[in-house]
Write an enzyme that holds these catalytic residues in place. Structure first.
Site, PDB file in Angstrom:
ATOM      1  N   PRO A 189     -17.309 -32.757 -27.665  1.00  0.00           N
ATOM      2  CA  PRO A 189     -16.690 -33.951 -28.247  1.00  0.00           C
ATOM      3  C   PRO A 189     -17.323 -34.280 -29.600  1.00  0.00           C
ATOM      4  O   PRO A 189     -18.538 -34.179 -29.767  1.00  0.00           O
ATOM      5  CB  PRO A 189     -16.993 -35.060 -27.234  1.00  0.00           C
ATOM      6  CG  PRO A 189     -17.527 -34.387 -26.019  1.00  0.00           C
ATOM      7  CD  PRO A 189     -17.984 -33.034 -26.404  1.00  0.00           C
ATOM      8  N   ILE A 190     -16.473 -34.649 -30.521  1.00  0.00           N
ATOM      9  CA  ILE A 190     -16.937 -34.858 -31.896  1.00  0.00           C
ATOM     10  C   ILE A 190     -17.964 -36.000 -31.974  1.00  0.00           C
ATOM     11  O   ILE A 190     -18.890 -35.962 -32.761  1.00  0.00           O
ATOM     12  CB  ILE A 190     -15.722 -35.092 -32.847  1.00  0.00           C
ATOM     13  CG1 ILE A 190     -16.082 -34.698 -34.280  1.00  0.00           C
ATOM     14  CG2 ILE A 190     -15.210 -36.497 -32.793  1.00  0.00           C
ATOM     15  CD1 ILE A 190     -15.872 -33.246 -34.562  1.00  0.00           C
ATOM     16  N   CYS A 191     -17.828 -37.019 -31.080  1.00  0.00           N
ATOM     17  CA  CYS A 191     -18.781 -38.127 -31.169  1.00  0.00           C
ATOM     18  C   CYS A 191     -20.171 -37.689 -30.716  1.00  0.00           C
ATOM     19  O   CYS A 191     -21.186 -38.157 -31.225  1.00  0.00           O
ATOM     20  CB  CYS A 191     -18.293 -39.346 -30.380  1.00  0.00           C
ATOM     21  SG  CYS A 191     -18.018 -39.009 -28.662  1.00  0.00           S
ATOM     22  N   THR A 192     -20.213 -36.764 -29.742  1.00  0.00           N
ATOM     23  CA  THR A 192     -21.512 -36.221 -29.318  1.00  0.00           C
ATOM     24  C   THR A 192     -22.144 -35.459 -30.475  1.00  0.00           C
ATOM     25  O   THR A 192     -23.326 -35.620 -30.783  1.00  0.00           O
ATOM     26  CB  THR A 192     -21.323 -35.268 -28.122  1.00  0.00           C
ATOM     27  OG1 THR A 192     -20.731 -35.984 -27.058  1.00  0.00           O
ATOM     28  CG2 THR A 192     -22.651 -34.689 -27.668  1.00  0.00           C
ATOM     29  N   ASN A 214     -23.130 -38.122 -33.159  1.00  0.00           N
ATOM     30  CA  ASN A 214     -24.083 -39.198 -32.872  1.00  0.00           C
ATOM     31  C   ASN A 214     -25.189 -38.887 -31.875  1.00  0.00           C
ATOM     32  O   ASN A 214     -26.323 -39.287 -32.075  1.00  0.00           O
ATOM     33  CB  ASN A 214     -23.325 -40.433 -32.367  1.00  0.00           C
ATOM     34  CG  ASN A 214     -22.236 -40.837 -33.321  1.00  0.00           C
ATOM     35  OD1 ASN A 214     -22.458 -40.892 -34.531  1.00  0.00           O
ATOM     36  ND2 ASN A 214     -21.049 -41.075 -32.793  1.00  0.00           N
TER      37      ASN A 214
END
Lengths: 434, 655
Positions: free
Chosen positions: A215-218, A221
C-alpha cells in the site's frame, strides 16, 4: 575446387537424414497403444503429417521456449516458428541452454532458431524477434498447433483471446489447440486448451497467485520491511528526482541509485535487510527459475503437441499442476469451462451493486476481482464515457463521476463496458441493483 | 523479513557468478550453490536420456560430471539425443561426444568421460564408483544396478555415503528409483517459519504487549496497534474471565466477538483488527489444538528424531545433522517451557515503523539468546562425542540455519535395491492402486520389472529387436560374442578438454555392421529441402543394404534386427509379469489387472524406445532430485518415481 566446395557445404549443413534416425519415435507411430484413438493411422500417414505438413508455433524463446524448441525438433516436427521480443541476458544462461556467453545481447528467437537448425539437421525454425501483437489473424491461421512458454499473464491472455476469436464453426481448421506452460521455482503447470471447447486461459485467471503489492501509504509513511524502502525509492523517489526519465531495471546504475536511497531510508527507520539482490528482485519482480522445472513443464507441453500431431495417445484433459519442492507431485484434473468467461463463455456477466454506492467503489470492486486481473479500468455506457483513464482531458471531464452514486448514473439492466490495458477484449457487465 | 544486515558486502554489485546464477540462488542461496559446486557426479550410460539429465546439472553448475560408457554413438540414439552433433558425432565415443557438447553449456563445470564397460569396471575397480558424491545409472541392466546398489549401500561412516539414482524410460513412461541410506535435511523450505508463540508467550513478549492500551482514544495509535499485541491482550483478557483457560475451538465465535469489541467505533482504518482475526487460525487455533511449532511445543516428527538411535548414541563419526539434533533435544530439555529455539521471524503487519521494529527486536533478541544457548549446548555435545574440532566443529552459518528450521527438519531413511526386491512393501503396492485423486501409475513399474525378466530370457526388450535392445543398454557385447560396432582399443579416461584440439586420438575403426549405419547423402546440400527427399534417401539406403558385399553377415544382422511379433511379445511379457505380480502381492481379480495389462501392451508397443519429451521430462525430474540431495535442501522423493505421459501424471511410492 568443386569437390572442396561440396565437401565444405556438407560439413556446414550436416547430413539431414541417416538410417535409424527415426527408429525410436517410429515405434510409437507404427502401432497403436491400448489407449490410442481409433482415428490413429499408423505408419506413413502419421509420419508424413508430423514431418512434412504440421506447422507449429512456439511463443517465447526463454527458459521454456528453448526446451520446447529443441524437443519439438527431436520429436520430428520440421516446420517450427518462434516468436520472442527479448534479447539474451547473462542471467538467462543458467537454464536457457541454446544460448552462450557470446550471445548476450542478441535476439533470443534468432539465436535459438540458429542453434536448433544446426543441431537437428533438416529442421526449419523460423524466428520472429518482436511482439505477438504484431501479427494478424492470417498469420496465426497458418499453424496447426500453438505452444506458449511465457512468463507474462498479459501475453498469454492476448494469445488465448486471439485463438478463441479465430474459431470459425464453418472451418474446422480454424480451431488451433493451445498448449500452455508456466513455471515458478520448483513449481509449474502445463495445460491444453481447445479454444471454445474446453476451459480457456481466461476461465482460470482466478487461479493465479495474487501479486504482492505494498500500500502506498505504508511505503510513504510507515515502512517496516526492506521491501517498503525499496518501493519508496523506485515508486516515489525516482520520479521526484528524475521526473519523466524512465527507470530501467536492467541498468545497474539505476539499481545502484535505488539501493542507496533505500538503504538511507532503511537506516533512518532502523530497518535491516536492504541488499542489492533484494532491490533488484523487488524492482524487476524476479521470479526464481531453474533448468529442471523448465525441462519438466516444456516436455509435458511438447508431448501434448506430439499427441495432437500424431493422435498416438489421448491428449491431456486438460490441466497438470506440478510441484517439486517437497518430493515430486502432480495433480492432473479437468478445469471447468466458465459459462460467463468474457473470452469463451456465452453468458454475460452480472454484477450486484447498490444504488447508493459511488462509481469509485465499483471501480475498486472491479480491480479486486481475481478473475479479471485489471488495474486501471475505463468504464463507458452505450459508447458514452463514465470514467476514462486517458486521454487527460477526458479523464478530467469524467473524474467528477467517480463521486456520483450509481443510482444517478445507471439504470437496472444497463450494460457497462469495461476496457483496460491488460484486457485483450472489452468486457460487458450487466448492472443489477440490490 | 530478511535478517541480512545492511552490510557493505550485500549492497555491492553482484559478481559475474551471482549474475549468472541469480534465478536459482533465489531458491537455494549461496550455501546450496556451494554444495552443488563441490559435487562430482558419475553418470553411467551415454544416451539421450542421460544427456537430458546431465544438461540440467551442468546448467546450474555442479562441480564436475563424468560419463561412463564404452559404446560408440548409436545412429538411432543420435536421432533423439540433443547432445550429439549429426555430421560430427557418428562413429565416435558417445561418452566423449556428449561430455564435450554438454560442457559448452557452462564453462565452470569440469567434464570427464571414461570409455570403459560399466560392468567390467564394477568388477575390476569397485572403488572407482565410491569416489563420487552421487551416481546416476541410466538404462543399465537390473543385475548391474543391483550389484552397484549393493556396493554403494555397503559404504560405512566415516566414508560419505553415495546416493544412487536409477532411471529408465520406454515410450511415454519412465521411472526412477532412489537409493539413499540416510539424509537429514535442515533447509526443507517450508512455506513459513514464523513462530509467534502467542499462546505461550515468553516474558519479554508479554512485557512488550503490556505497553499498549487497546482503549486509547487516539485513532492513529489505535489503528496501528500490531495484531500480535491485540491477540496477546485478548487472550489474556479471555483467560482472566475464564479461570485461566484459553479459548477452545467451541468458543471461536465468542473470541472473535471479544476481539471486535475493542474496535474503535467510527474508525474505518482498522485493518490491524482484520489482520488479528485473519491470523487466528494459524497463530491461535492451530497452536492450541496441537503441539506444533507456534505453541512452543515440539512436533511429533522432531520427537521421533530425538528417540532415534543416532541421536542417543553419538560418536566422532556422527554427522553434523545428528550432533545438532542431539543438541536440540538437550536444548528442549533445558528450556523452562520445553520449547524449540525461536526462529525470530515476524510477518509484516499494520503498525508504525518504530513499533514494528521494536516488536521485531523482541523476537530477534529472544532468537539470538536461544541461538547462543543452543550453540553452547552443541559445543558440549561435540566435545562429548569426541568430534574433531571440538566445540567449534560446526560452522556458525550451519548452526544458524539449523536453529531456524528446528521445527521443520526432515529425515529420509531409504531402502536398498536389495531390500526392495527381496522384501517389497506390499501394503504400499495396495495403496498405490487406490489413489483417490490422481491417475494411477504403479502398473508401469510392474511392466518395467516384467520387461527385465523378458530380457533375461530373450536377450532383448519386448517389442524390440536384439540389436535395438542392446544399443539401448549400451551393453558390452563382446561378452555375448558379437561386436555391435567400433570399440576403442582400450579403456580411456578423458576430460577437462584433454582430448580436444588434438583431433581424435582414439579415432574409432568402423566395423562392417556400422557401415550400413553410415550417413545418407544430405538432401539440403543438394539444394533441396527435407520432406520427400528424405524418404528417397532412406530408400536408397535400404537398397544399398540389400547389395552388401558379404551377404552372410548381412543376413545374420537382419536376424538380429528382426522386429518381433507384437501379440506374441505381449503374451510372453504377460507371463513374466505374473511372477512380478505375485512377488508384490497384488490381487489378480481387480481393476489392477486391467491397468497392468494395458501397461504391458504399451511397453511392447514402445519397446523401450526413447521418446524425446519423455526423456526430457525425466531429465528434469532426475536432475531436480539430484540437486535436492546434493544441496540437502528441499525434500527429495522417497523412493520410486513413475512418470506416465499418456495420463500426464507422476506418482511416488515407497517400495
Amino acid at each position: 575446387m568443386a569437390d572442396v566446395q561440396a565437401a565444405s557445404s556438407q560439413a556446414i549443413a550436416g547430413p539431414s537424414d541417416w538410417k535409424h534416425r527415426h527408429k525410436h519415435i517410429d515405434k510409437i507411430l507404427d502401432r497403436p497403444g491400448p489407449s490410442t484413438d481409433e482415428a490413429f493411422q499408423p505408419g506413413t500417414t502419421v509420419k508424413t503429417f508430423l514431418r512434412e505438413q504440421c506447422k507449429i508455433l512456439v511463443i517465447g524463446a526463454g527458459g521454456l521456449g528453448c526446451e520446447i524448441l529443441a524437443n519439438l525438433a527431436l520429436s520430428g516436427f520440421r516446420d517450427i516458428h518462434i516468436i520472442d521480443m527479448d534479447t539474451i541476458d547473462v542471467s538467462n544462461l543458467n537454464r536457457q541452454f541454446l544460448f552462450r556467453d557470446k550471445d548476450v545481447g542478441r535476439p533470443k528467437a534468432t539465436v535459438a532458431a540458429e542453434f536448433v537448425e544446426k543441431r537437428v539437421p533438416g529442421v526449419k525454425v523460423t524466428p520472429y524477434h518482436g511482439k505477438i501483437q504484431d501479427k494478424d489473424d492470417d498469420y496465426y491461421m497458418q499453424f496447426n498447433i500453438v505452444i506458449c512458454g511465457l512468463d507474462s499473464v498479459e501475453a498469454r491472455r492476448w494469445m488465448n483471446a486471439t485463438l478463441v476469436n479465430l474459431v470459425d464453426e464453418e472451418n474446422p481448421e480454424s480451431l488451433k489447440p493451445l498448449i500452455d506452460g508456466g513455471t515458478e521455482g520448483f513449481k509449474g503447470q502445463a495445460r491444453v486448451i481447445l479454444p471454445t471447447i474446453t476451459s480457456c486461459y481466461e476461465c482460470s485467471l482466478d487461479m493465479l497467485n495474487k501479486q504482492t503489492t505494498y500500500p502506498i501509504c505504508t511505503i510513504a509513511n510507515t515502512p517496516r520491511l526492506p521491501e517498503h524502502c525499496i518501493e519508496w525509492a523506485s515508486v516515489l523517489e525516482w520520479p521526484r528526482v528524475f521526473g519523466d526519465k524512465k527507470l530501467d531495471s536492467d541498468n545497474p546504475d539505476h539499481i545502484q541509485w535505488l539501493l542507496e536511497q533505500a538503504l538511507a531510508r532503511a537506516e533512518s527507520f532502523n530497518i535491516t535487510g536492504v541488499t542489492w539482490n533484494l532491490t533488484q528482485g523487488v524492482v524487476k519482480n524476479i521470479i526464481p527459475a531453474i533448468a529442471s522445472t523448465n525441462a519438466i513443464i516444456a516436455a509435458a507441453c511438447v508431448l501434448e503437441a506430439f499427441k495432437f500431431a500424431t493422435t498416438s495417445a489421448p491428449y491431456l484433459n486438460n490441466y497438470m499442476m506440478y510441484t517439486g519442492n517437497d518430493s515430486v507431485y502432480t495433480y492432473t484434473f479437468e478445469h471447468e469451462k466458465r459459462p460467463d468467461c468474457p473470452v469463451c463463455g456465452g453468458e454475460s456477466r452480472t454484477l450486484e451493486v447498490r444504488k447508493e454506492w459511488k462509481l469509485e467503489k465499483l471501480m475498486d470492486l472491479l480491480k479486486e476481482m481475481a478473475d479479471l486481473q485489471i488495474s486501471r479500468p475505463s468504464l463507458s455506457l452505450s459508447g458514452k464515457p463514465l470514467y476514462y483513464q486517458a486521454p487527460p482531458q477526458i479523464e478530467e471531464s469524467t473524474r467528477p463521476n467517480l463521486e456520483k452514486e450509481l443510482g444517478q448514473l445507471l439504470e437496472e439492466g444497463d450494460e457497462i463496458t469495461v476496457t483496460d490495458a491488460k484486457l485483450p477484449f472489452t468486457l460487458g457487465i450487466l448492472v443489477k441493483f440490490v | 523479513m530478511t535478517d541480512t544486515p545492511n552490510s557493505v558486502a550485500s549492497s555491492s554489485r553482484p559478481s559475474a557468478h551471482s549474475q549468472r546464477y541469480d534465478r536459482q540462488l533465489r531458491l537455494w542461496a549461496s550455501s546450496g550453490q556451494a554444495s552443488l559446486e563441490k559435487s562430482n557426479i558419475l553418470i553411467i550410460g551415454a544416451n539421450s536420456l542421460s544427456s537430458q539429465i546431465i544438461k540440467n546439472l551442468v546448467l546450474p553448475g555442479v562441480g564436475s560430471f563424468t560419463i561412463l560408457d564404452d559404446a560408440n554413438v548409436d545412429p538411432a540414439d543420435m536421432g533423439v539425443n540433443f547432445f550429439l552433433q549429426p555430421g560430427q558425432s557418428q562413429g565416435r565415443s558417445a561418452a566423449q561426444e556428449m561430455a564435450s557438447l554438454l560442457s559448452q553449456l557452462n564453462e565452470n563445470v569440469e567434464h570427464n568421460f571414461k570409455i570403459e564397460s560399466p560392468q567390467a569396471l564394477l568388477a575390476s575397480k569397485p572403488g572407482y564408483f565410491r569416489s563420487f558424491s552421487l551416481v546416476i545409472s541410466v538404462n543399465q541392466p537390473p543385475e548391474f544396478d543391483l550389484a552397484l546398489s549393493d556396493l554403494l549401500w555397503s559404504i560405512e561412516p566415516p566414508r560419505p555415503q553415495v546416493p544412487l539414482l536409477k532411471i529408465r524410460s520406454s515410450g511415454m513412461v519412465a521411472e526412477m528409483t532412489i537409493d539413499i541410506k540416510e539424509l537429514g535435511i535442515v533447509e526443507t523450505h517450508p512455506d513459513s517459519i514464523i513462530d509467534l508463540r502467542l499462546t505461550n508467550p515468553f516474558p519479554e513478549l508479554v512485557a512488550f504487549a503490556e505497553s499498549f492500551n487497546l482503549a486509547t482514544t487516539d485513532s492513529l495509535t489505535h489503528s496501528h496497534i500490531p495484531f500480535v499485541v491485540i491477540l496477546l491482550k485478548k487472550l489474556e483478557e479471555w483467560k482472566a474471565k475464564n479461570g485461566g483457560s484459553p479459548p477452545s475451538t467451541k468458543s471461536r465465535e465468542e473470541f472473535v466477538t471479544l476481539i471486535n469489541s475493542s474496535r474503535q467505533p467510527g474508525n474505518l482504518d482498522e485493518e490491524n483488527f482484520d489482520e488479528a482475526i485473519a491470523a487466528l487460525g494459524k497463530h491461535v487455533w492451530r497452536p492450541l489444538s496441537s503441539d506444533h511449532v507456534g505453541a512452543g511445543g515440539v512436533p511429533s516428527e522432531i520427537r521421533e528424531l530425538f528417540k532415534d538411535a543416532r541421536c542417543e548414541v553419538l560418536s566422532s563419526h556422527s554427522t553434523n545433522f545428528w550432533l545438532m539434533v542431539r543438541a536440540l533435544r538437550d536444548f528442549v530439555d533445558n528450556s523452562p517451557t520445553k520449547s524449540l529455539p525461536l526462529t525470530g521471524s515476524l510477518p509484516d503487519m499494520k503498525s508504525l515503523s518504530a513499533t514494528y521494529v521494536g516488536l521485531q527486536n523482541v523476537y530477534r533478541n529472544k532468537a539470538t539468546e536461544d541461538l547462543e544457548t543452543f550453540t553452547r549446548i552443541l559445543g558440549q555435545v561435540c566435545v562429548n562425542a569426541g568430534v574433531r574440532g571440538g566445540s567449534g566443529a560446526i560452522d556458525e552459518d550451519e548452526i544458524q540455519a539449523f536453529v531456524k528450521h528446528a521445527g521443520y527438519l526432515k529425515l529420509i531413511r531409504g531402502r536398498s535395491e536389495r531390500e526392495r526386491r527381496e522384501r517389497p512393501r506390499t501394503d504400499a503396492v495396495t495403496m498405490a492402486f487406490l489413489d483417490p485423486v490422481n491417475p494411477c501409475t504403479f502398473q508401469h513399474h510392474i511392466a518395467f520389472r516384467a520387461s527385465d525378466l523378458f530380457y533375461l530370457k530373450h536377450a532383448r526388450y519386448p517389442g524390440s529387436s536384439r540389436t535395438f535392445s542392446r544399443n539401448l543398454r549400451n551393453q558390452d557385447l563382446d561378452a555375448q560374442g558379437r561386436s555391435r560396432g567400433s570399440k576403442p582399443d582400450h579403456g580411456a579416461d578423458g576430460g577437462g578438454g584433454e582430448g580436444e584440439g588434438e583431433g581424435d586420438p582414439r579415432k574409432a575403426k568402423r566395423s562392417k555392421s556400422n557401415e550400413s549405419d553410415e550417413m545418407v547423402a544430405n538432401g539440403e546440400a543438394a539444394g533441396v529441402g527435407a520432406g520427400s527427399d528424405v524418404e528417397m534417401a532412406v530408400e536408397t539406403c535400404v537398397n544399398h543394404e540389400g547389395h552388401g558385399e558379404e551377404e552372410e553377415e548381412e543376413e545374420e544382422e537382419e536376424k538380429e534386427e528382426e522386429e518381433p511379433c507384437f501379440e506374441e511379445d505381449v503374451r510372453l511379457l504377460a507371463k513374466e509379469a505374473e511372477s512380478v505380480i505375485k512377488s508384490l502381492g497384488i490381487s489378480t481379480d481387480g481393476e489392477e489387472m486391467e491397468k497392468i495389462h494395458d501397461s504391458l501392451k504399451e511397453m511392447v508397443r514402445s519397446g523401450h524406445c526413447s521418446l524425446p519429451p519423455t526423456t526430457a521430462l525425466m531429465g528434469g525430474v532426475v536432475a531436480q532430485e539430484a540437486i535436492k540431495i546434493l544441496t540437502r535442501q528441499y525434500v527429495p522423493a522417497d523412493d520410486l518415481v513413475i512418470y506416465d505421459g499418456i495420463q500426464q501424471a507422476l506418482g511416488v511410492f515407497k517400495l
